[in-house]
Motif scaffolding. Structure first.
Motif, PDB file in Angstrom:
ATOM      1  N   VAL A 167       0.853  -1.191   0.000  1.00 48.78           N
ATOM      2  CA  VAL A 167       0.000   0.000   0.000  1.00 48.78           C
ATOM      3  C   VAL A 167       0.885   1.235   0.000  1.00 48.78           C
ATOM      4  O   VAL A 167       1.783   1.355   0.835  1.00 48.78           O
ATOM      5  N   SER A 168       0.637   2.131  -0.950  1.00 46.74           N
ATOM      6  CA  SER A 168       1.460   3.348  -0.990  1.00 46.74           C
ATOM      7  C   SER A 168       0.798   4.459  -0.199  1.00 46.74           C
ATOM      8  O   SER A 168      -0.412   4.459   0.027  1.00 46.74           O
ATOM      9  N   GLU A 169       1.583   5.417   0.214  1.00 44.28           N
ATOM     10  CA  GLU A 169       1.052   6.659   0.759  1.00 44.28           C
ATOM     11  C   GLU A 169       0.400   7.430  -0.395  1.00 44.28           C
ATOM     12  O   GLU A 169       0.726   7.191  -1.566  1.00 44.28           O
ATOM     13  N   VAL A 210      -7.889   7.815  -5.849  1.00 43.99           N
ATOM     14  CA  VAL A 210      -7.597   9.161  -6.347  1.00 43.99           C
ATOM     15  C   VAL A 210      -8.594  10.181  -5.817  1.00 43.99           C
ATOM     16  O   VAL A 210      -9.789   9.903  -5.675  1.00 43.99           O
ATOM     17  N   SER A 211      -8.057  11.340  -5.473  1.00 45.51           N
ATOM     18  CA  SER A 211      -8.904  12.454  -5.041  1.00 45.51           C
ATOM     19  C   SER A 211      -8.287  13.737  -5.572  1.00 45.51           C
ATOM     20  O   SER A 211      -7.179  13.721  -6.099  1.00 45.51           O
ATOM     21  N   LEU A 212      -9.022  14.824  -5.423  1.00 42.05           N
ATOM     22  CA  LEU A 212      -8.489  16.135  -5.804  1.00 42.05           C
ATOM     23  C   LEU A 212      -8.450  17.013  -4.563  1.00 42.05           C
ATOM     24  O   LEU A 212      -9.218  16.803  -3.627  1.00 42.05           O
ATOM     25  N   LEU A 220      -6.623  16.137   2.578  1.00 40.13           N
ATOM     26  CA  LEU A 220      -6.982  15.151   1.572  1.00 40.13           C
ATOM     27  C   LEU A 220      -8.460  15.285   1.218  1.00 40.13           C
ATOM     28  O   LEU A 220      -9.297  15.429   2.103  1.00 40.13           O
ATOM     29  N   GLY A 221      -8.750  15.236  -0.068  1.00 37.54           N
ATOM     30  CA  GLY A 221     -10.133  15.274  -0.520  1.00 37.54           C
ATOM     31  C   GLY A 221     -10.765  13.894  -0.450  1.00 37.54           C
ATOM     32  O   GLY A 221     -10.102  12.909  -0.129  1.00 37.54           O
ATOM     33  N   VAL A 222     -12.052  13.824  -0.753  1.00 34.87           N
ATOM     34  CA  VAL A 222     -12.744  12.532  -0.785  1.00 34.87           C
ATOM     35  C   VAL A 222     -12.255  11.763  -2.013  1.00 34.87           C
ATOM     36  O   VAL A 222     -12.189  12.297  -3.107  1.00 34.87           O
ATOM     37  N   LYS A 223     -11.929  10.479  -1.804  1.00 32.67           N
ATOM     38  CA  LYS A 223     -11.337   9.706  -2.901  1.00 32.67           C
ATOM     39  C   LYS A 223     -12.315   8.693  -3.481  1.00 32.67           C
ATOM     40  O   LYS A 223     -13.291   8.300  -2.833  1.00 32.67           O
ATOM     41  N   THR A 224     -12.011   8.275  -4.686  1.00 35.08           N
ATOM     42  CA  THR A 224     -12.656   7.091  -5.239  1.00 35.08           C
ATOM     43  C   THR A 224     -11.560   6.055  -5.454  1.00 35.08           C
ATOM     44  O   THR A 224     -10.390   6.390  -5.584  1.00 35.08           O
TER      45      THR A 224
HETATM   46  P1  ADP Z   1      -9.322   2.785   2.853  1.00 33.58           P
HETATM   47  O1  ADP Z   1      -9.757   3.031   4.222  1.00 33.58           O
HETATM   48  O2  ADP Z   1     -10.270   3.241   1.816  1.00 33.58           O
HETATM   49  O3  ADP Z   1      -8.810   1.416   2.623  1.00 33.58           O
HETATM   50  P2  ADP Z   1      -6.641   3.675   3.218  1.00 33.58           P
HETATM   51  O4  ADP Z   1      -6.392   4.820   4.098  1.00 33.58           O
HETATM   52  O5  ADP Z   1      -6.385   2.315   3.738  1.00 33.58           O
HETATM   53  O6  ADP Z   1      -8.101   3.784   2.645  1.00 33.58           O
HETATM   54  O7  ADP Z   1      -5.795   3.896   1.887  1.00 33.58           O
HETATM   55  C1  ADP Z   1      -5.914   3.058   0.797  1.00 33.58           C
HETATM   56  C2  ADP Z   1      -5.107   3.669  -0.317  1.00 33.58           C
HETATM   57  O8  ADP Z   1      -5.698   4.891  -0.709  1.00 33.58           O
HETATM   58  C3  ADP Z   1      -3.670   4.021   0.038  1.00 33.58           C
HETATM   59  O9  ADP Z   1      -2.851   3.734  -1.065  1.00 33.58           O
HETATM   60  C4  ADP Z   1      -3.723   5.502   0.311  1.00 33.58           C
HETATM   61  O10 ADP Z   1      -2.500   6.127  -0.007  1.00 33.58           O
HETATM   62  C5  ADP Z   1      -4.782   5.956  -0.637  1.00 33.58           C
HETATM   63  N1  ADP Z   1      -5.525   7.140  -0.152  1.00 33.58           N
HETATM   64  C6  ADP Z   1      -6.033   7.335   1.083  1.00 33.58           C
HETATM   65  N2  ADP Z   1      -6.691   8.506   1.147  1.00 33.58           N
HETATM   66  C7  ADP Z   1      -6.611   9.066  -0.091  1.00 33.58           C
HETATM   67  C8  ADP Z   1      -7.093  10.265  -0.674  1.00 33.58           C
HETATM   68  N3  ADP Z   1      -7.831  11.132   0.014  1.00 33.58           N
HETATM   69  N4  ADP Z   1      -6.812  10.500  -1.958  1.00 33.58           N
HETATM   70  C9  ADP Z   1      -6.090   9.631  -2.680  1.00 33.58           C
HETATM   71  N5  ADP Z   1      -5.613   8.490  -2.191  1.00 33.58           N
HETATM   72  C10 ADP Z   1      -5.867   8.188  -0.914  1.00 33.58           C
END
Ligand code: ADP
Ligand code: ZN
Ligand code: MG
Length: 488
Positions: A167-169, A210-212, A220-224
């Motif tokens: 899992v990447s940051e 990915v988020s913006l 951090l924005g809301v991601k999909t």
């Molecule tokens: P989840 O709870 O949805 O599993 P995590 O925090 O475990 O989310 O992160 C899963 C992946 O999504 C990781 O690679 C993390 O870097 C990435 N991630 C987390 N938050 C964001 C965000 N707001 N925008 C883009 N990527 C994100």
């Protein structure tokens, strides 16, 4: 509303993409992670199964030591800290390809954490949050059967094959960076020999988050989360699509919902699949049938000691040892086999830069055309070195060298044999060239006159004529010198 006129006003807020990848890598162990079944790909469906991986009641898992060692190698190569104690957990969900009703994974105590991977080019570090071990699920087959319209089939050969999840940051900032990160990660795994990383066979899988966010903000924005990305190109395209989609929503005052989306490669679009599940949906709890994983210092050092020279280190060494350009060294270390080929050629030759040029331009071109890997090259490093020496000592011109290499590639024979057979040999003999030049100049008085009046570009035309008259075998430098003398 989205503004679509050409005089679209500059939006008040500019957004930047934030991307994090979750990558699954199948480990190349002989047997599965919790049983002795084979991991071989392509065997008859359900032939590599047993009570443990079928999830029959009472069957108990036993951890495969080799899987842990491989996972540790991957984690160490990613500069992670290995946790002396980690633990397996049950991730509960229902799906037909998951006979136990849960996947054995790691959750709050993963094998390794806090690593990083460098991108190419500017060599920016991308954080690797964690590396954990888990078992793969089986595979549902929805196509290829006479009754595929009504039924799906399940193959459990893959159930229990060991995976690591990396899992990447959320450190990536563009689809191109995501592509580069995945490429570097794949290269690293291939160097380590822990996986074949075959995306088509599913041994490398990637989900993209990915988020913006407004440029300048650090929140951090809301991601999909986008799934179903089964090639590097699709990863890049799906992210570009998703960034555009989110941008339009935000710029028109809308809101992004946390969601899992599927990439549809036919439509080249992402589609909402389900609202995002949360960790609590999985009811994680510690796996009661397995002891915690204790990693001794000795085991960790054994794994560290077995690491090969890694791509970054090898790249730096190639630059220092052979004085290669950084770009060439990057290309040559893009695979361990290619770097091995280069070094074998360079050892045989004291012209490493020439070797790099010939490999990166001509040889890779021929290999690409033939759809072959460097390990399948019909031209051995020794034979390539011999060819390069002939060009270097002017037995062959560069132009002839290319043709000879193509023939070596086609016929799998050394340059010396091809040259002897075809009577190819560069004509460096001054007298012979002077004679040809004399005849050509005499036959073309108008061009000679132009040259003498100062139109020096005509010299190129004359060199062409000499090459033509000698069937391409004249040494171009010798031809140039003879022409300058004749036309003076
Ligand atoms: P989840 O709870 O949805 O599993 P995590 O925090 O475990 O989310 O992160 C899963 C992946 O999504 C990781 O690679 C993390 O870097 C990435 N991630 C987390 N938050 C964001 C965000 N707001 N925008 C883009 N990527 C994100
Ligand atoms: Zn089994
Ligand atoms: Mg998560």
């Amino acid at each position: 509303m989205a503004v679509t006129t050409s005089q679209k006003p500059e939006p008040a807020v500019k957004y930047e993409p934030v991307i994090g990848l979750e990558v699954h890598v199948q480990l190349q162990t002989q047997s599965k992670i919790f049983c002795a079944c084979s991991t071989r790909f392509g065997d008859p469906p359900n032939s590599n199964t047993c009570p443990v991986c079928l999830g029959l009641p009472g069957a108990l898992p036993v951890l495969n030591r080799e899987a842990v060692t491989m996972a540790m190698k991957a984690a160490l190569a990613l500069h992670c800290a290995i946790n002396p104690r980690s633990r397996f957990a049950r991730k509960n969900y229902f799906y037909p390809d998951l006979p136990k009703g849960y996947q054995i994974s790691q959750y709050d105590e993963p094998l390794a954490e806090h690593g990083w991977l460098e991108l190419s080019g500017a060599r920016r570090k991308i954080g690797a949050t964690r590396v954990h071990l888990e078992e793969d699920a089986g595979k549902s087959l929805h196509e290829g059967f006479p009754d595929s319209e009504e039924k799906s089939y399940i193959d459990l050969n893959r159930a229990g094959v060991p995976l690591i999840e990396i899992v990447s940051e959320p450190d990536l900032r563009s689809p191109e960076e995501a592509y580069d990160y995945l490429t570097r990660l794949k290269t690293l795994m291939l160097y380590l020999g822990v996986s074949d990383c075959n995306m088509e066979e599913g041994s490398l899988r990637c989900d993209a988050n990915v988020s913006l966010r407004p440029v300048g903000s650090s929140g951090l924005g809301v991601k999909t989360e986008v799934k179903n990305l089964n090639s590097f190109k699709f990863l890049e395209r799906a992210l570009a699509y998703e960034i555009e989609r989110q941008t339009q929503i935000l710029e028109s005052g809308g809101q992004i919902f946390q969601q899992t989306r599927l990439w549809d490669s036919r439509e080249q679009k992402t589609f909402g699949m389900r609202t995002k599940e949360f960790a609590h949906d999985y009811r994680y709890f510690p796996e009661p049938d397995l002891l915690p994983v204790e990693i001794s210092e000795a085991w960790k050092e054994e794994a560290r000691g077995s690491l090969p020279e890694l791509p970054d280190a090898r790249r730096d060494r190639l630059i220092a040892q052979y004085h290669l350009a950084a770009f060439d060294a990057d290309q040559l270390t893009s695979s361990r086999d290619l770097a091995d080929y280069f070094e074998a050629t360079a050892r045989d030759l004291n012209q490493p830069k020439l070797a790099a040029n010939w490999i990166l331009s001509e040889l890779l071109h021929l290999l690409n055309e033939a759809g072959r890997e460097i390990t399948e090259s019909p031209v051995s490093p020794g034979h390539l070195a011999e060819l390069i020496r002939m060009i270097d000592d002017r037995t062959l011109s560069g132009r002839m060298g290319k043709d000879v290499l193509a023939e070596m590639f086609r016929a799998g024979r050394p340059a010396s044999a091809i040259i002897a057979e075809q009577g190819l040999r560069q004509i460096s003999d001054q007298e012979h060239i002077a004679k040809v030049v004399h005849e050509i100049v005499a036959a073309n008085p108008r061009q000679a006159e132009q040259y003498r009046k100062g139109k020096t570009a005509t010299l190129g035309w004359f060199i062409g004529q000499v090459m033509k008259a000698t069937g391409g075998q004249a040494n171009p430098q010798a031809a140039r010198e003879a022409l300058e003398k004749e036309l003076a």
